[in-house]
Design an enzyme around this catalytic site. Structure first.
Site, short mmCIF file in Angstrom:
data_model
loop_
_atom_site.label_atom_id
_atom_site.label_comp_id
_atom_site.label_asym_id
_atom_site.label_seq_id
_atom_site.Cartn_x
_atom_site.Cartn_y
_atom_site.Cartn_z
CB CYS A 24 -1.01 -0.07 1.03
SG CYS A 24 -0.24 0.45 2.71
CB CYS A 124 -4.89 7.20 -2.11
SG CYS A 124 -6.27 8.55 -1.18
N GLY A 221 16.27 -7.54 -0.10
CA GLY A 221 15.17 -6.63 0.01
C GLY A 221 14.15 -7.01 0.88
CB THR A 223 10.17 -7.69 -1.28
OG1 THR A 223 10.81 -8.46 -2.27
CG2 THR A 223 10.76 -6.36 -1.07
CG PHE A 698 -14.64 4.06 2.74
CD1 PHE A 698 -14.48 5.44 2.03
CD2 PHE A 698 -13.46 3.36 2.97
CE1 PHE A 698 -13.42 5.96 1.73
CE2 PHE A 698 -12.16 4.14 2.53
CZ PHE A 698 -12.25 5.49 2.00
CD GLU A 702 -23.71 2.78 9.23
OE1 GLU A 702 -23.16 2.85 8.28
OE2 GLU A 702 -24.99 2.76 9.69
NE ARG A 809 -18.13 7.17 -0.93
CZ ARG A 809 -16.93 7.91 -1.11
NH1 ARG A 809 -15.61 6.94 -1.21
NH2 ARG A 809 -16.84 9.11 -1.55
CB ALA A 976 -27.43 7.36 5.73
CD GLU A 1158 -24.11 6.33 1.52
OE1 GLU A 1158 -24.31 5.22 1.80
OE2 GLU A 1158 -25.10 7.26 1.78
C1 LIG Z 1 4.19 -5.59 -2.85
C2 LIG Z 1 4.93 -6.78 -3.38
C3 LIG Z 1 4.88 -6.89 -4.95
C4 LIG Z 1 5.57 -7.67 -5.62
N1 LIG Z 1 5.43 -7.74 -7.07
C5 LIG Z 1 6.02 -8.68 -7.77
C6 LIG Z 1 5.83 -8.70 -9.19
O1 LIG Z 1 5.09 -7.98 -9.49
N2 LIG Z 1 6.24 -9.68 -9.60
C7 LIG Z 1 7.28 -10.63 -9.05
O2 LIG Z 1 7.77 -11.63 -9.70
N3 LIG Z 1 7.32 -10.56 -7.79
C8 LIG Z 1 7.05 -9.67 -7.00
N4 LIG Z 1 7.04 -9.62 -5.79
C9 LIG Z 1 7.95 -10.60 -4.91
C10 LIG Z 1 9.47 -10.09 -4.60
O3 LIG Z 1 9.38 -8.58 -4.90
C11 LIG Z 1 10.43 -10.73 -5.49
O4 LIG Z 1 10.26 -11.66 -5.13
C12 LIG Z 1 11.66 -10.06 -4.98
O5 LIG Z 1 12.51 -9.78 -6.29
C13 LIG Z 1 12.47 -10.90 -4.06
O6 LIG Z 1 13.63 -9.99 -3.77
P1 LIG Z 1 14.22 -9.69 -2.30
O7 LIG Z 1 15.68 -9.28 -2.49
O8 LIG Z 1 13.33 -8.61 -1.59
O9 LIG Z 1 14.21 -11.06 -1.70
P2 LIG Z 1 14.60 -11.48 -0.26
O10 LIG Z 1 13.37 -11.71 0.45
O11 LIG Z 1 15.63 -10.72 0.46
O12 LIG Z 1 14.88 -12.96 -0.76
C14 LIG Z 1 14.34 -13.87 -1.47
C15 LIG Z 1 14.95 -15.35 -1.86
O13 LIG Z 1 15.93 -15.17 -2.61
C16 LIG Z 1 17.11 -15.90 -1.76
N5 LIG Z 1 18.32 -15.15 -2.13
C17 LIG Z 1 18.58 -13.86 -2.40
N6 LIG Z 1 19.61 -13.64 -2.97
C18 LIG Z 1 20.36 -14.83 -3.08
C19 LIG Z 1 21.53 -15.19 -3.51
N7 LIG Z 1 22.47 -14.36 -4.00
N8 LIG Z 1 21.92 -16.55 -3.48
C20 LIG Z 1 21.03 -17.55 -3.02
N9 LIG Z 1 19.67 -17.17 -2.38
C21 LIG Z 1 19.43 -15.86 -2.73
C22 LIG Z 1 16.85 -15.65 -0.37
O14 LIG Z 1 17.39 -16.60 0.45
C23 LIG Z 1 15.13 -15.85 -0.57
O15 LIG Z 1 14.88 -17.31 -0.41
C24 LIG Z 1 6.50 -8.55 -4.97
C25 LIG Z 1 6.58 -8.54 -3.52
C26 LIG Z 1 5.82 -7.59 -2.91
C27 LIG Z 1 5.89 -7.59 -1.28
S1 FES Z 2 -6.19 7.03 1.99
FE1 FES Z 2 -5.65 8.62 0.72
S2 FES Z 2 -6.61 10.24 1.62
FE2 FES Z 2 -7.55 8.47 2.82
S1 FES Z 3 2.09 -0.72 5.35
FE1 FES Z 3 1.49 -0.97 3.13
S2 FES Z 3 3.40 -1.44 2.19
FE2 FES Z 3 3.91 -1.05 4.37
#
Ligand SMILES: Cc1cc2nc3c(=O)[nH]c(=O)nc-3n(C[C@H](O)[C@H](O)[C@H](O)COP(=O)(O)OP(=O)(O)OC[C@H]3O[C@@H](n4cnc5c(N)ncnc54)[C@H](O)[C@@H]3O)c2cc1C
Ligand code: FES
Ligand code: FES
Length: 1226
Positions: A24, A124, A221, A223, A698, A702, A809, A976, A1158
């Site tokens: 988000c 948003c 990352g 992520t 929204f 309520e 809403r 409402a 609404e």
């Molecule tokens: C909001 C959000 C949106 C996303 N959108 C997409 C998307 O559109 N498309 C998509 O494909 N993915 C998406 N992802 C998934 C994620 O972003 C990807 O998987 C990202 O590239 C992982 O990279 P990282 O560095 O954050 O991984 P990390 O969480 O840091 O690690 C990922 C994995 O890789 C391993 N690893 C990392 N580096 C090495 C290395 N050098 N050697 C061996 N193992 C390693 C780690 O041990 C772990 O298992 C999304 C994730 C989120 C949270």
């Molecule tokens: S979530 Fe963007 S102003 Fe409420």
């Molecule tokens: S709280 Fe939603 S992206 Fe971090």
């Protein structure tokens, strides 16, 4: 535990937590670090909710507090969003400001495209995005706009809503500098309660550590790992962070391609590839171009700035692209480095590869393409921006030199099996063949066989996914054909909250539906550090029975009636500890058979009584007199509120006579007070509920906030200390219900000219496990804006084992009107008449009676209709669309104009009352309080305007601090759309009382100032405090007799929308929308336009995008922004014109205004029916012309499946009943 956000919550409350999963952007901060490889300081955005706290070593973090504030000076990025009305509830604002600020740090003169790209990871829910882009556009240097937001030069020009010449200029020299002490890097190791984080600086150290801890996770990352630990309950005791290893950050250009170190972020890869594409011959960069196109749609910048480039190798989403071009991968261990090719043997299972546990990945080489080699990658998702793919693919073909004969071909697909797969058989058959129509036909036949999926496959959407594999190939075929022809013939044009002394609380909900539970064992939870106690039904001092209809419980007792029914709660010292302890609680239960869907409820006659009916005229006779009779059915899916701030409560016991103070995010103080008092067994006068503001509501707050508030209050009562809980996004979505899914069954009789004679309709809503407000969601909007002489209607609320659905809403109005538009569009089709003509001849006239016998007075809808037809240039554009559709087979455009009439009042008559309290202090300042709550809709601003106008003093002298039960009692919920109407009148009334008391003083000193009069009044012992009260007169309706007035008046509006669909993938683009809305004499045009745009965009989500998906057992799969997609910046209409109808004062509300919250939401149905219009055109090309069923939302899956063609015919649906589907329509 692991992320930055809990650290920020200690004192720095600006950064918000909206989802905890990177979806988000509310938690966006700027990360600055010294890059020893490039020898410069880099600034980038990141999500604080996922950013590992340990990775902050030698890194500077800037939060929204760090760039400016209201006390000293706002940064231009803050000032401009505020002054351009780009902030409503404000919960998303800090994240959006930080995205903009970081962009400005890196690029003080951005282009509009840069600004749009910077917001790909921010959501948003309130504003509809337009004012944010409009405000920030003032930073942009003039350039080609991708998202061109134009505005009518008509009634309201947003530029007239703010004066950009008064903005402070941006001065990049004034930004804080990077602390030089953060430039040094050496190995660090942090040890927490359960996790050890090691950040080595050399490759040797890293491989030695990996050999010592082969199960250690490498995190860059976070992520992916962050999500696994947070949402999937995974624990990785050892984490190695390779971000500082030189070899893993290096980028090398070789003879064969570009090699990226495995710790290079996706953003850095993007930068290098973009440069290469600009500098190298085009034939060499086919793969780079495809990778760039994919990266554009890969998450938002906050994720791309931190996520690693090798993720595609490791099985997270871009593998199909990688597998198709066979990159060279270099794993490395203490034994040395090896190089392998990524081919069909690379993936060995779900997220498993041939990289060994003791190895780390050093680098990946993306190769140059050769002459005669073509490459494309495709991705289809729910939402174009920042969404994980449903199906992805990478496709590569190499032709024999100078020919169109295939030498090598590779087709790889993601989303069709547990791992990315190659269509080996198809590729084998295509090798050696000429690239022509015959090859296309054979390829599709072969792919349809090879890319098969079980009808029960996880993820569902089976026919859609199978069809996509063919559609993608077809797109690839056409692209290559064009490139071949260009090659041979020359160019062709291709078309949070403050820090409190508190305990945290965590909710336990049973993840199995409808069950008897026999025991709850919290003994293991006690060993978690910081554990305080477990709370359950036994601890409720008063009554465990709660809910609007007294059919709910504070805690489940014996029987759990839905996934999400709260059994108990754990209190611990921190949120992390309480979360861990809650997971350690053991529950024994026995499963029962649930009712999940409307269909099952109808079969079992499971309804929450009464069943509502409205009858008018003689339906039977109406059908007999009709030229045609049509019958049909339409389903409209539910919708999650997705307020950016989830439910939260802080309960502070006062230690005396059962007193408790509650700070709650609620629209309904009265019921929150009443239900808490009942649960605690104390009178309501001991409970004070206070609301400063909400991060969106929204309708979701309520009543449903009380399921959390009562639990928190019981917990605080038990331990005698403050307890706070803010639900995680997944819990909020699971527990608190949303908009009712609806099934409408209709029979409509009409004449040859399209005039409707008779309607029989049944509405079934999925109410969930309790009545809540479901009976308010009724039949009153089934006519939308049309005069139907004979009506027979029934409204059923289905009782099911889902979390109770509630107000949202529009409150059932949008669903009711949607079904009206369904039969209206079908009957126009049946008559062979233009839909706008049929709609117009059925519109009401001034003085007509509705189906509930209310007379329409001040009926401005026809004026809105004519203005919208003309301002949208409807007829001329319709011709252009027809022309476009004749010339394009796989892209179609559609347009639709839709009216709305929305009744204003609570349908429960006694709720139409409001109170206000006005205090005037001796310095002349006014403290205003009223019964409404502020959730971003601008109510407090409007109430200050009303008081200012009533008292005749500037708004700067008036202040609203909060809404509370000890200032204005017995408040109706802020809902409402009537809150401005009723609270405004109450405020006006209180002000009049004070003015009356001041009258003699003013007369004796007519030239005196407000301050003089107040001083004299005080000295003459005249009360300077007054209450005000208002009730809407003469409302009340009887369903039995179909008499009375359910509504005080109606709001009207019309919208015309144009869309373009991609018939092969089901994608759609919102090309243009024109809205004309009657808001009476607007109290505040900026707020009203914001409400119209925000509601419209929320409606786009409802009708085209947001889909809640449940298992057949009623388990909600879509529990966060990762799976549940609300509209993002890129989803608003490219051209969006909103105008307010002129000269239409409304005599029935304060200062001639009209309700606006609404009514506009339904207008987004114009987008849905424009999509349907476009699909009609695609179907006609396949020879199908009859009306067809399109359920809402019109997702890519539904659009693609409805565009019947040769590809869909090759992927038929499995026979229902022969398999267990992965998800069901509830
Ligand atoms: C909001 C959000 C949106 C996303 N959108 C997409 C998307 O559109 N498309 C998509 O494909 N993915 C998406 N992802 C998934 C994620 O972003 C990807 O998987 C990202 O590239 C992982 O990279 P990282 O560095 O954050 O991984 P990390 O969480 O840091 O690690 C990922 C994995 O890789 C391993 N690893 C990392 N580096 C090495 C290395 N050098 N050697 C061996 N193992 C390693 C780690 O041990 C772990 O298992 C999304 C994730 C989120 C949270
Ligand atoms: S979530 Fe963007 S102003 Fe409420
Ligand atoms: S709280 Fe939603 S992206 Fe971090």
């Amino acid at each position: 535990m692991f992320s930055l956000i809990p650290v920020l919550s200690v004192g720095l409350c600006g950064t918000k937590l909206g989802c905890g999963e990177g979806g988000c952007g509310a938690c966006t901060v700027m990360i600055s670090k010294y890059d020893p490889f490039q020898k410069k300081i880099l600034h980038h955005t990141a999500n604080a909710c996922l950013f590992p706290i340990c990775a902050l070593h030698h890194v500077a973090v800037t939060t929204v507090e760090g760039i400016g504030n209201t006390k000293s000076r706002l940064h231009p990025a803050q000032e401009r969003i505020a002054k351009s009305h780009g902030s409503q509830c404000g919960f998303c604002t800090p994240g959006i400001v930080m995205s903009m600020y970081t962009l400005l740090r890196n690029k003080p003169k951005p282009k509009m495209e840069d600004i749009e790209d910077a917001f790909q990871g921010n959501l948003c829910r309130c504003t509809g995005y337009r004012p944010i882009l409009e405000g920030y556009r003032t930073f942009a240097v003039v350039s080609g706009f991708r998202q061109c937001l134009k505005h009518s030069g008509r009634t309201m020009m947003p530029s007239s809503l703010f004066d950009s010449s008064k903005f402070q200029p941006l001065d990049p020299t004034q930004e804080p500098i990077f602390p030089p002490e953060l430039m040094e890097q050496k190995q660090v190791c942090f040890k927490g309660e359960r996790v050890m984080w090691i950040q080595p600086t050399t490759l040797q150290e890293l491989v030695a550590l990996k050999s010592q801890y082969p199960n250690a996770k490498l995190v860059v990352g976070n992520t992916e790992v962050g999500i696994e630990m947070r949402l999937k309950n995974m624990l990785y005791p050892v984490i190695l962070a390779p971000a500082w290893i030189p070899e893993m950050n290096a980028v090398q250009h070789t003879e064969t391609g570009v090699t990226f170190g495995a710790a290079c972020t996706l953003s850095s890869v993007e930068e290098v590839l973009r440069k290469a594409v600009a500098e190298l011959p085009s034939y060499k960069t086919e793969i780079f171009q495809a990778a760039l196109e994919q990266l554009r749609w890969f998450a938002g910048p906050q994720i791309r700035n931190v996520a690693v480039s090798d993720s595609g190798v490791l099985g997270t989403g871009t593998e199909s692209l990688m597998l198709a071009h066979s990159p060279l991968i270099s794993p490395c261990s203490t034994e040395g480095k090896r190089t392998v090719t990524m081919d069909e043997k690379f993936f060995t299972g779900y997220r498993k590869t041939i990289v060994k546990p003791e190895e780390v990945l050093l680098s990946v080489e993306i190769p140059y393409s050769k002459e005669g080699e073509y490459f494309s990658a495709f991705k289809q998702a729910y939402r174009r921006e920042d969404d994980i793919a449903i199906v992805t693919c990478g496709m590569r073909v190499l032709f024999q030199h100078g020919t169109s004969r295939v030498q090598e071909v590779k087709l790889s697909y993601g989303g069709m099996a547990p791992t990315t797969i190659l269509a080996l058989k198809t590729c084998q058959e295509l090798t050696g063949r000429d690239w022509n129509e015959k090859l296309l036909q054979d390829a599709c036949r072969l792919l349809a066989g090879e890319m098969d999926l079980s009808p029960s496959a996880p993820g569902g959407m089976v026919e859609f996914r199978r069809t996509l594999t063919l559609s993608f190939f077809f797109k690839f075929y056409l692209t290559v054909l064009q490139k071949l022809s260009k090659h041979q013939n020359g160019p062709v044009s291709v078309a949070r909250e403050g820090s409190w002394g508190k305990s945290e609380l965590y909710i336990i909900t049973l993840l199995l539906l409808l069950s008897f539970y026999s025991s709850v064992d919290a003994s293991e939870a006690q060993s978690v550090p910081g554990f305080v106690c477990f709370v359950s039904a036994k601890d409720v001092p008063g009554s465990n029975i709660t809910g609007i209809a007294n059919d709910e419980t504070v805690f489940a007792e014996d029987v759990v009636t839905c996934v999400g029914h709260i059994i108990g709660a754990v209190i611990a010292d921190t949120q992390e500890h309480s979360r861990r302890a809650a997971k350690a609680v053991k529950i024994k239960y026995e499963e029962l058979k649930p009712i999940v869907t409307i269909q099952e409820a109808i079969e079992k006659q499971s309804f929450i009584k009464p069943i509502k009916r409205i009858k008018k005229g003689d339906v039977k006779k109406g059908f007999e007199e009709s030229d045609h009779v049509l019958e049909g059915e339409m389903y409209i899916g539910g919708q999650e509120h997705f307020y950016l701030e989830t439910h939260c409560t802080l309960a502070v016991p006062k230690g005396e006579d059962g007193e408790m103070e509650l700070f709650v995010s609620t629209q309904n103080l009265m019921k929150t007070q009443e239900f808490t008092a009942r649960a605690l067994g104390v009178p309501s006068n001991r409970i004070v509920v206070r609301v400063k503001r909400m991060g969106g509501g929204f309708g979701g707050k309520e009543t449903r906030n009380t399921i959390l508030t009562t639990v928190v209050a019981v917990a605080a009562f038990k331990i005698g200390r403050p307890v706070r809980c803010m639900l995680d996004r997944d819990e909020d979505m699971l527990i608190s219900g949303g908009r009712h899914p609806f099934l409408g069954r209709y029979k409509v009789g009409f004449m040859k000219n399209g005039k409707v004679k008779s309607l029989e309709v049944s509405y079934y809503s999925n109410g969930g496990n309790s009545a809540d407000l479901s009976h308010g969601v009724t039949l009153l909007h089934l006519d939308n804006s049309y005069n139907i002489p004979n009506v027979s209607s029934m409204g059923f609320v289905c009782k099911t084992n889902l979390s109770s659905n509630t107000a949202f809403r529009g409150f059932g109005g949008p669903q009711g009107m949607m079904i009206a538009e369904c039969w209206m569009s079908d009957l126009a089709r049946k008559c062979g008449l233009p839909p706008e003509e049929v709609r117009k001849i059925n519109l009401y006239h001034e003085g007509d009676l509705t189906h509930f016998n209310q007379k329409l007075e001040g009926f401005t809808l026809r004026r809105c209709w004519d203005e919208c037809l003309s301002s949208s240039n409807y007829h001329a554009r319709k011709k252009l669309i027809e022309e476009f559709n004749k010339q394009n087979r796989w892209k179609k455009r559609g347009m639709c104009i839709i009216p709305t009439k929305f009744g204003i009042s609570f349908t429960v008559p006694f709720l139409n009352q409001a109170g206000a309290l006005v205090h005037v202090y001796t310095d002349g300042s006014v403290l205003l309080t009223h019964g409404g709550t502020e959730m971003g809709q601008g109510l407090h601003t409007k109430m200050i305007q009303v008081a200012s106008r009533s008292l005749g003093i500037p708004t700067s002298k008036i202040y609203i601090s909060e809404t509370s039960t000890n200032t204005v009692p017995n408040t109706s919920p802020t809902a409402a759309s009537v809150s401005a109407d009723i609270n405004g009148m109450a405020v006006h009334n209180a002000c009049q009382t004070i003015l009356k008391r001041l009258e003699p003083i003013k007369q004796s000193n007519p030239k005196g100032s407000w301050e003089d009069w107040i001083k004299t009044a005080y000295e003459n012992c005249i009360s300077l405090s007054a209450t005000g009260f208002y009730r809407i007169p003469d409302v009340g309706y009887n369903f039995e007799t179909n008499e009375g007035k359910p509504f005080h008046y109606f709001s009207y509006g019309v919208a015309c929308s144009e869309v373009e669909i991609d018939c092969l993938t089901g994608d759609h683009k919102n090309v243009r929308t024109d809205v004309v809305m009657d808001v009476g004499t607007s109290l505040n045009p900026a707020i009203d336009i914001g409400q119209i745009e925000g509601a419209f965009v929320q409606g786009i989500g409802l009708f085209t995008m947001e889909e809640l998906r449940y298992s057949p057992e009623g388990n909600l799969y879509t529990r966060g922004p990762g799976m549940y997609k609300i509209p993002a910046f890129g989803d608003i209409p490219t051209e969006f014109y909103v105008s307010l109808l002129r000269d239409c004062p409304n005599s029935k509300a304060i200062y001639s205004s009209k309700a606006v919250g609404e009514p506009p939401l339904f207008l987004s149905a114009s987008v849905f029916y424009a999509i349907k219009d476009a699909i009609y055109s695609a179907r006609e090309d396949s020879g199908v012309t009859e009306p067809f069923r399109l359920d809402s939302p019109a997702t890519p899956e539904r659009i693609r499946n409805a565009c019947v063609d040769t590809f869909t015919k090759m992927c038929p649906s499995a026979e229902p009943g022969t398999f267990k589907p992965w998800s069901v329509r509830v």
